[in-house]
Design a protein around this motif. Sequence first.
Motif, short mmCIF file in Angstrom:
data_model
loop_
_atom_site.label_atom_id
_atom_site.label_comp_id
_atom_site.label_asym_id
_atom_site.label_seq_id
_atom_site.Cartn_x
_atom_site.Cartn_y
_atom_site.Cartn_z
N LEU A 122 0.83 -1.20 0.00
CA LEU A 122 0.00 0.00 0.00
C LEU A 122 0.86 1.25 0.00
CD1 LEU A 122 -2.91 -0.88 2.44
CD2 LEU A 122 -2.94 -0.75 -0.03
N LYS A 123 1.94 1.18 0.78
CA LYS A 123 2.83 2.35 0.83
C LYS A 123 3.42 2.62 -0.55
CE LYS A 123 6.69 4.27 3.35
NZ LYS A 123 8.09 3.96 3.50
N ALA A 124 3.84 1.54 -1.24
CA ALA A 124 4.42 1.73 -2.57
C ALA A 124 3.40 2.34 -3.51
CB ALA A 124 4.92 0.38 -3.10
N ALA A 125 2.16 1.84 -3.44
CA ALA A 125 1.13 2.38 -4.33
C ALA A 125 0.86 3.84 -4.01
CB ALA A 125 -0.15 1.56 -4.18
N ALA A 126 0.77 4.14 -2.70
CA ALA A 126 0.50 5.53 -2.32
C ALA A 126 1.62 6.44 -2.80
CB ALA A 126 0.33 5.63 -0.81
N GLN A 145 -5.89 5.25 5.09
CA GLN A 145 -4.72 6.01 5.49
C GLN A 145 -3.73 6.13 4.34
OE1 GLN A 145 -2.85 5.08 9.15
NE2 GLN A 145 -4.71 5.37 10.35
N ALA A 146 -3.60 5.05 3.57
CA ALA A 146 -2.70 5.12 2.42
C ALA A 146 -3.20 6.16 1.43
CB ALA A 146 -2.61 3.74 1.75
N TRP A 147 -4.49 6.20 1.23
CA TRP A 147 -5.09 7.16 0.30
C TRP A 147 -4.82 8.59 0.76
CZ3 TRP A 147 -6.52 7.84 -4.39
CH2 TRP A 147 -7.53 8.71 -4.75
N THR A 148 -5.03 8.83 2.08
CA THR A 148 -4.74 10.16 2.60
C THR A 148 -3.27 10.49 2.39
OG1 THR A 148 -6.46 9.84 4.24
CG2 THR A 148 -4.96 11.66 4.60
N ARG A 149 -2.42 9.48 2.57
CA ARG A 149 -0.99 9.70 2.36
C ARG A 149 -0.72 10.10 0.91
NH1 ARG A 149 4.06 7.42 4.41
NH2 ARG A 149 5.56 7.32 2.70
N ALA A 150 -1.36 9.40 -0.02
CA ALA A 150 -1.14 9.71 -1.44
C ALA A 150 -1.62 11.12 -1.75
CB ALA A 150 -1.88 8.70 -2.31
N LYS A 151 -2.76 11.49 -1.22
CA LYS A 151 -3.35 12.78 -1.59
C LYS A 151 -2.66 13.94 -0.91
CE LYS A 151 -7.88 12.97 -3.11
NZ LYS A 151 -9.25 13.32 -2.78
N SER A 152 -2.12 13.70 0.29
CA SER A 152 -1.64 14.85 1.04
C SER A 152 -0.16 15.10 0.82
CB SER A 152 -1.90 14.66 2.53
OG SER A 152 -1.22 13.50 2.95
N ALA A 212 0.80 4.81 9.81
CA ALA A 212 0.91 3.37 9.67
C ALA A 212 2.02 2.98 8.73
CB ALA A 212 -0.41 2.82 9.16
N PHE A 213 2.56 3.92 7.96
CA PHE A 213 3.54 3.57 6.94
C PHE A 213 4.90 4.15 7.27
CE2 PHE A 213 0.27 1.80 4.50
CZ PHE A 213 -0.81 2.63 4.59
N GLY A 214 5.18 4.30 8.55
CA GLY A 214 6.47 4.90 8.88
C GLY A 214 6.30 6.41 8.99
N TRP A 215 7.38 7.07 9.27
CA TRP A 215 7.27 8.49 9.52
C TRP A 215 7.12 9.28 8.22
CZ3 TRP A 215 9.68 13.24 8.74
CH2 TRP A 215 9.20 14.26 9.58
N THR A 216 6.19 10.24 8.25
CA THR A 216 6.03 11.08 7.07
C THR A 216 5.78 12.51 7.52
OG1 THR A 216 4.51 11.65 5.30
CG2 THR A 216 3.64 10.33 7.07
N ALA A 217 6.34 13.44 6.79
CA ALA A 217 6.17 14.85 7.17
C ALA A 217 4.96 15.46 6.51
CB ALA A 217 7.42 15.63 6.79
#
Lengths: 351, 277, 313
Positions: free
Chosen positions: A192-196, A343-350, C82-87
């Motif tokens: 998921l992290k890689a995709a995000a 959460q991955a999606w929020t990571r991708a978008k933000s 959940a994916f490690g630290w991110t800023a």
Amino acid sequence: MKKMVLFLAILALLPSVTQASAAKNELRIFTWSEYMDEANMPKQFEKETGVRVRLDMYDSNEEMMAKLQAGGLGQYDIIIPSDYIVPSLIKLKLVQPLDHSKLPNLKNLGKRFTEVAVDPGNKYAVGWQWGTVGLMYDKKKISAANASSWSILFDAKKNVGPFWLIDGVREMMGIALLYLGHDFNSIHPTELKAAADLLAVTKKRKACLGFKGGVGGKNDVVAGVAAAAIVYNGDAIKAIAEDPERLAFTVPGEGSEIWIDLMCIPAKAPNLAAAHQWIDWILEPKVGASLSNYNHYATPNEAAIPWLDKKDVENIGVWPTPEIMKTLVFTQDLGKGNQLMDQAWTRAKSN
Amino acid sequence: MRVVNSMINALAIGALAFLYLPLMAVALFSVNATKYGLVWKGFTLDWYARLFENEMILAAAWNTLALAVASTLGATLIGAALAIGMEKFPWPKKVKASLDLILHLPVVVPDIILAAALVIVFSLLRIVSSLFDPGLLNMIIGHITFQASFVALVVRSRLAVLGPEIQEAACDLFASPLYIFRRVTLPLLAPGIAAGAMLAFTLSLDDFVIAFFTAGPESITLPLYIFAAVRRGVTPEIHALSTLVLLITTALVVGAERLSRKKVGQKKPINVNPHSK
Amino acid sequence: MPQEKENKNSALVVWDGELVSPGTLWKRGVSFLSPGMLWLFVFLLLPCVILVLVSFAGRGEYGELVWEFGLENYSRLIGFGAFGWTANYLMILWRSVVTALITTVLSVLIAYPLAFFIAARPERTRYFWLTLVIIPFWTNMVIRAYAWFLILAPEFPLAKLAAFLGMIDPGSPLYPGSFAVYLGMVSMFLPFAALPLYASVERLDWELVEAARDLFATGPRVFVKAILPQTLPGLYVGITLTFVPAMGVFVVPDLLGGAKYMLVGNLIRDQFGASRDWAFGSAISISLMAFTLAGIYLFRRKNFDEYKTRKSA
């Protein structure tokens, strides 16, 4: 001065009065934008049953769920979720069981749609349309060969022109996962992290315009603002019919999503009788066919197939070939994995 | 000095052009006879005509107006009462300071925070009663909450300017407190209350965020409708709608200016005889 | 100032010329205050308190609010997701502060000439120019934001120029992106800065300016020492009315920035929308509130002190 105040007070109270009296026989449908002939279909239903139809639109399942969870339970009679959302709706008790005695036309559904995995026996949901997600592009700017792979969007070296990614968590994350060689429904944090991160990097490129719902992306390609967009197949086919020289649609080779949208009744729906009337009406062969002929999606209604537009039936964009079907994946409900996906999606978008 | 002057003028005109360029573009393309693209294809009023056939737009316009009127009414009453309550009574300093703080909250806190807080509160209130389903009532409550502060601040500043002398004079002439309030304080405050009400009205019409978070399916307002439509794809009908809104706003502004100018010009003589009606 | 006595029970006081018992006065005052205060308590204070509470709550599988308290939302905000630290989220907060600051500064810089221009117009036409600024102020921000779509469209000269300079791909519109967001923000908040400033500028005492010139002050010094201080009240109001909303705005970055220039407002809106994480959204909101209040406090502290000393001097 006093008279003005009085007048304004009456004016202010009017809307509550008119709203109360207008809640007679009304059906409130919460559906995807441009999913039916919004100008004519409701009027047709009203002519045949006397029930007035009010439409409200959303552009993603999550948007619809958010609205339901924020108090929309008693405000809609029909919602049209995708298959993977239905288990959540059932678990959260946001939808109610259907009264099959009011749905004699249920027998028109194809076998695959009566035994649909998320709701066997159609206890809560009845098939509406099914379709895929793919790439819509401007033929003059992107060749068919290039469009046959998602790398046209994800590979920075390819010359693509301005494009939109689709603003839907499962569709977009799923496509990114497929492109990276993972499972569409993966819940592995590393995958998921890689995709995000792929999505974040893609989003930041000059060529990418960002995330937009399928209908919006389609409209931008038609308007010439974008050269490509990830869209739902029916929207694309409908637009292509108006400009076949310039526009095209395809499901790239790495694969994509196949989805079934279903009609459900929210738990506190105000007008149960009309809701069932609507579902039964849609299941009529001719109505089902007119719906599909308008929005160019595939119908789950087997009895409607004879009335479908021949061009749609032969169009592999609408009814995919078995080869394409092998690359298509149904979105699954992820249970506890949903939170990770969000959460991955929020990571991708933000990012 | 002349150079500075012409620089100032140029910057000012530039600023005005900057403000109006996008709006003029919208107005221009609202009469362009083409659905997509920006090529001029002829003048047409079709898009305006289509607006009036669209039930959702008419309902949205009505909702916007009803919301603005209802919330302005509530906010003006509450805000004016708050201002009078705060200024005209001898509260201890600490009480005044904390009242002041509460009053300033909507001014110093971005409205999205208030909107988010309201969403949560309404969802809790919904457990008690379905009155708090997303809808017009929720929107009115939300609007009144942040309008009331602005109204109170405007009325308070007017009260500060007013001072206690006239009321003291009326008291010296044996007027009863109720009479003073009705016939002296309120009329003197009227311009301030009117200004507050106008500000509240503007704030309601201009608001998007609070409406966005509290609206229900039947209480879509024009800004919400335009936002949803624009995110899907800009059409000339939206341009037409926006131009209409712009024209109506202009009419409201000019009307408000005229009204306020009239009030300033016409000074009503204060009736200091407590025994006459 | 009328005299007041401390105990409420016996002695009467004179207030506003009236001889009245403190008890009556208190009752009257409370009756004026109570509807408003009750309203603000229920719909303003209580929601804020609940917001703080919810910011420590959790989220269920399907996006429902779960009343289990912990610090996850704040630790996620600081970056421990959940994916490690991110800023990411700190970046977004930072970006919002910077954007709001730059917007405020730009708006004020443009507002000054605008205010002076209008104040210098003859009495007859002044209202016309003022109305020109008020109309956008009253016009809904959704319209004013999306209107930029047209100016920034690929067919228009601005986008073509940018493509020529290599800033964007040819055929692209100039939005979504940071440039479009700044354009939209400044055009949005310029009237908010200009109108309060104008109110001060209109009341300017030009005799002070003349006096400064008579004392051989040069142009810039005249401005800084004679004109600027007089405009401070309007400036403060303008800055507050610009900075605070700019911190929380989401319409402009949503329409003109999309996911390419995400600000705090967008993030909060997402959490209360499709991402369905009210707890996280509340935590972000509280952080935004903290930043905004800190900004205002620092600004007032720094400048009000100067202002107060100058006023008393």
